[in-house]
Enzyme design. Structure first.
Site, PDB file in Angstrom:
ATOM      1  N   HIS A 168       0.815  -1.219   0.000  1.00 33.94           N
ATOM      2  CA  HIS A 168       0.000   0.000   0.000  1.00 33.94           C
ATOM      3  C   HIS A 168       0.850   1.271   0.000  1.00 33.94           C
ATOM      4  CE1 HIS A 168      -4.076  -1.761   0.767  1.00 33.94           C
ATOM      5  NE2 HIS A 168      -3.303  -2.805   0.979  1.00 33.94           N
ATOM      6  N   ASP A 379       3.487   9.496  -1.037  1.00 31.99           N
ATOM      7  CA  ASP A 379       2.309   8.756  -0.582  1.00 31.99           C
ATOM      8  C   ASP A 379       2.081   7.601  -1.533  1.00 31.99           C
ATOM      9  OD1 ASP A 379       0.083   8.320   1.031  1.00 31.99           O
ATOM     10  OD2 ASP A 379      -0.568  10.411   0.934  1.00 31.99           O
TER      11      ASP A 379
HETATM   12  P1  ADQ Z   1      -2.998   6.455   4.717  1.00 32.89           P
HETATM   13  O1  ADQ Z   1      -1.600   6.902   4.893  1.00 32.89           O
HETATM   14  O2  ADQ Z   1      -3.794   6.301   5.953  1.00 32.89           O
HETATM   15  O3  ADQ Z   1      -3.071   5.078   3.901  1.00 32.89           O
HETATM   16  P2  ADQ Z   1      -4.919   7.760   2.804  1.00 32.89           P
HETATM   17  O4  ADQ Z   1      -4.811   6.953   1.583  1.00 32.89           O
HETATM   18  O5  ADQ Z   1      -5.092   9.203   2.519  1.00 32.89           O
HETATM   19  O6  ADQ Z   1      -3.663   7.611   3.762  1.00 32.89           O
HETATM   20  O7  ADQ Z   1      -6.167   7.260   3.627  1.00 32.89           O
HETATM   21  C1  ADQ Z   1      -6.636   7.909   4.773  1.00 32.89           C
HETATM   22  C2  ADQ Z   1      -8.052   7.408   5.090  1.00 32.89           C
HETATM   23  O8  ADQ Z   1      -8.434   7.869   6.383  1.00 32.89           O
HETATM   24  C3  ADQ Z   1      -9.081   7.931   4.101  1.00 32.89           C
HETATM   25  O9  ADQ Z   1      -9.845   6.858   3.616  1.00 32.89           O
HETATM   26  C4  ADQ Z   1      -9.948   8.899   4.898  1.00 32.89           C
HETATM   27  O10 ADQ Z   1     -11.324   8.842   4.620  1.00 32.89           O
HETATM   28  C5  ADQ Z   1      -9.721   8.473   6.326  1.00 32.89           C
HETATM   29  N1  ADQ Z   1      -9.736   9.723   7.097  1.00 32.89           N
HETATM   30  C6  ADQ Z   1      -9.088  10.822   6.767  1.00 32.89           C
HETATM   31  N2  ADQ Z   1      -9.348  11.790   7.642  1.00 32.89           N
HETATM   32  C7  ADQ Z   1     -10.163  11.311   8.554  1.00 32.89           C
HETATM   33  C8  ADQ Z   1     -10.757  11.850   9.704  1.00 32.89           C
HETATM   34  N3  ADQ Z   1     -10.534  13.095  10.057  1.00 32.89           N
HETATM   35  N4  ADQ Z   1     -11.530  11.071  10.432  1.00 32.89           N
HETATM   36  C9  ADQ Z   1     -11.740   9.814  10.056  1.00 32.89           C
HETATM   37  N5  ADQ Z   1     -11.213   9.250   8.963  1.00 32.89           N
HETATM   38  C10 ADQ Z   1     -10.423   9.981   8.219  1.00 32.89           C
HETATM   39  C11 ADQ Z   1      -2.111   4.141   3.336  1.00 32.89           C
HETATM   40  C12 ADQ Z   1      -1.058   4.738   2.402  1.00 32.89           C
HETATM   41  C13 ADQ Z   1      -1.752   5.520   1.309  1.00 32.89           C
HETATM   42  C14 ADQ Z   1      -2.722   4.619   0.558  1.00 32.89           C
HETATM   43  C15 ADQ Z   1      -3.628   3.871   1.516  1.00 32.89           C
HETATM   44  C16 ADQ Z   1      -4.460   2.812   0.792  1.00 32.89           C
HETATM   45  O11 ADQ Z   1      -0.177   5.578   3.130  1.00 32.89           O
HETATM   46  O12 ADQ Z   1      -0.814   6.057   0.403  1.00 32.89           O
HETATM   47  O13 ADQ Z   1      -3.521   5.403  -0.301  1.00 32.89           O
HETATM   48  O14 ADQ Z   1      -2.893   3.230   2.533  1.00 32.89           O
HETATM   49  O15 ADQ Z   1      -3.651   1.926   0.079  1.00 32.89           O
END
Ligand code: ADQ
Length: 494
Positions: A168, A379
């Protein structure tokens, strides 16, 4: 003939466990991965193996797991971890070595040899749990950087299951990867999987380059669809993860979300709202983003009062010292900008929130934002960018996105791409977004939404599972158009 089993393995189970007076209670997790895999697991049955996310013996979780599994339609198998394992394997090797290294920050790494030994031992523990349930021919899909040596441990146990892995986070270029003291055993362990999936073509290329650097005998086959090292041929591919577009769209259109979005505009009136939403993490580029906003306000006095940055930071890994320091730095910067530019009783440039938003709030923030400022230093994908597009129902808004987010590969047609290290360029992009004519905003956001709709999370699962079973990697063209029911994966001869 026995139908093969479908087994998912991830560091954590897709449930959050809460201790109550009557024992543990399981609450369904809400991540994209759970949503994506649920239809497959529900339709054909299967097993999910992982750490229950709380300390306790396996037998304590049994009733809660059995109840949750019966409701969900698949089996949940816990891998309990001790405090020491959590310290060395999870916080240590996973989050103090692999996480910073794979995000191009080797100076943040703590290459403690004890961490590596624990990583191997805990992967072996997961392997024993998998091996007890996976026979020859069963399909095991392993997720993420915590479990990169799992296949090697399974092979050691004599497993003849089909083993696939999806990373991921990004895979780094050789210059960075070669700093890892355990680079050879890690690469060799990855080569024990049958299929390796990465987020983007760049990650896939980096993996191949690292392999070629350390193993000059490695050969590419099928125009890069597989790598061969000695007798082992491993399929490799890029599979950009996504979101359940239709579910986000439906939920964002709800009356309560719209009302909350309007309320936000009432609280912060007569200005563009620019949103940043990130977990507290040094890879997300939050401090540089604040500096870029400060640069904008210094350079363009006419924009003061016309745009506010609504920065939400979701608490994460707070027990690691680096994260605590970064939180303080973010707060100081937000204070400095507000101290310099805010007007009494009027406009406040930075609206900063350090908390986890409810689903309703998150969607309302997405809907209310005129601009999303998503500038990670690196990311794997960044799902926030895709969620923002799905929720932008009116399409009258702008996405500013780091070129180092995996999502940039798919969203370059509509987003304003920026180098997050270049604060002046990010400041200019914010200005462009604020001043962008309506027609251009609409055209760009339409393109973005089309891209996310077409390649949603069900498309991602389809592509990955098709690659696992296809004779020729190049032949697994996405079979399903976005929006169709995701019946295909369950029908695959896994
Ligand atoms: P993350 O580093 O966690 O994931 P991201 O892909 O942006 O980063 O996902 C964050 C998730 O958390 C989103 O689905 C969002 O809805 C949720 N979220 C964000 N803010 C929130 C809040 N305030 N309250 C509750 N929920 C919230 C890792 C990798 C990424 C990759 C994903 C999936 O680092 O690059 O995209 O896995 O493979």
């Amino acid at each position: 003939m026995r139908r093969s089993r479908f087994i998912v393995v991830s560091n954590r189970l897709p449930y959050v466990f809460k201790r109550t007076a009557r024992g543990w209670r399981a609450e369904a997790g809400s991540g994209g991965l759970v949503t994506a895999l649920l239809p497959v697991l529900r339709d054909r049955g299967g097993t999910w193996i992982g750490w229950p996310g709380a300390s306790g013996a396996a037998r304590e979780f049994k009733p809660a797991l059995a109840a949750a599994g019966a409701k969900a339609g698949y089996t949940l198998v816990p891998v309990p971890l001790t405090e020491e394992e959590l310290g060395n394997f999870y916080h240590g090797f996973s989050n103090e070595v692999i996480w910073p290294l794979f995000h191009d920050l080797p100076s943040f790494c703590n290459f403690d040899p004890q961490y590596w030994r624990s990583y191997r031992a805990v992967n072996a523990k997961y392997a024993r749990a998998v091996h007890a349930r996976a026979s020859a021919g069963d399909f095991v899909w392993v997720h993420d950087y915590h479990l990169m040596t799992l296949a090697a441990e399974l092979r050691r146990l004599g497993s003849r299951a089909r083993l696939a892995f999806f990373l991921h986070i990004p895979f780094p270029a050789p210059d960075i990867f070669l700093k890892l003291p355990w680079r050879e055993p890690l690469l060799h362990a990855l080569m024990e999987f049958d299929l390796l999936g990465f987020q983007t073509p760049r990650d896939r290329r980096n993996f191949v380059a690292c392999l070629q650097t350390l193993e000059p005998g490695v050969k590419l086959e099928g125009r890069g669809a597989a790598v061969r090292l000695g007798t082992r041929a491993v399929r490799i591919g890029a599979f950009p993860i996504s979101i359940d577009y239709n579910a986000f769209l439906r939920r964002a259109a709800a009356v309560d979300v719209a009302a909350k979005a309007r309320e936000l505009h009432r609280l912060l009136p007569k200005r563009k709202l620019m949103l940043g939403v990130d977990r507290l993490d040094y890879t997300k580029g939050i401090t540089l983003r604040l500096k870029a906003f400060e640069t904008l306000l210094e350079r363009y006095p006419d924009l003061r009062g016309r745009v506010s940055l609504l920065q939400v930071v979701v608490p994460s890994r707070e027990d690691i010292a680096q994260y605590g320091r970064m939180k303080t730095e973010i707060e100081q910067l937000a204070g400095r900008i507000n101290g310099a530019f805010a007007r009494p009783g009027g406009w406040v440039p930075v609206w900063y929130e350090y908390r986890s938003l409810s689903r309703l709030e998150l969607l309302a923030y997405y809907r209310a934002a005129d601009i999303a400022l998503i500038t990670p230093l690196k990311d794997g994908m960044n799902l926030v960018a895709k969620e923002y597009c799905a929720c932008s129902i009116e399409e009258d808004c702008v996405l500013i996105l780091s070129e180092f987010a995996g999502a940039a590969a798919q969203l370059s047609g509509g987003a304003l791409l920026v180098n997050p290290f270049d604060v002046e360029a990010v400041a200019e992009a914010i200005r462009d977004a604020v001043l962008m004519p309506e027609a251009e905003r609409l055209a760009r956001m339409r393109r973005l939404r089309r891209a996310v709709r077409r390649q949603d999370v069900f498309w991602w699962v389809d592509c990955f599972l098709r690659a696992a079973v296809a004779r020729d990697l190049r032949s697994f063209a996405p079979a399903r158009r976005a929006g169709e029911a995701s019946a295909a994966p369950a029908a695959l001869p896994l």
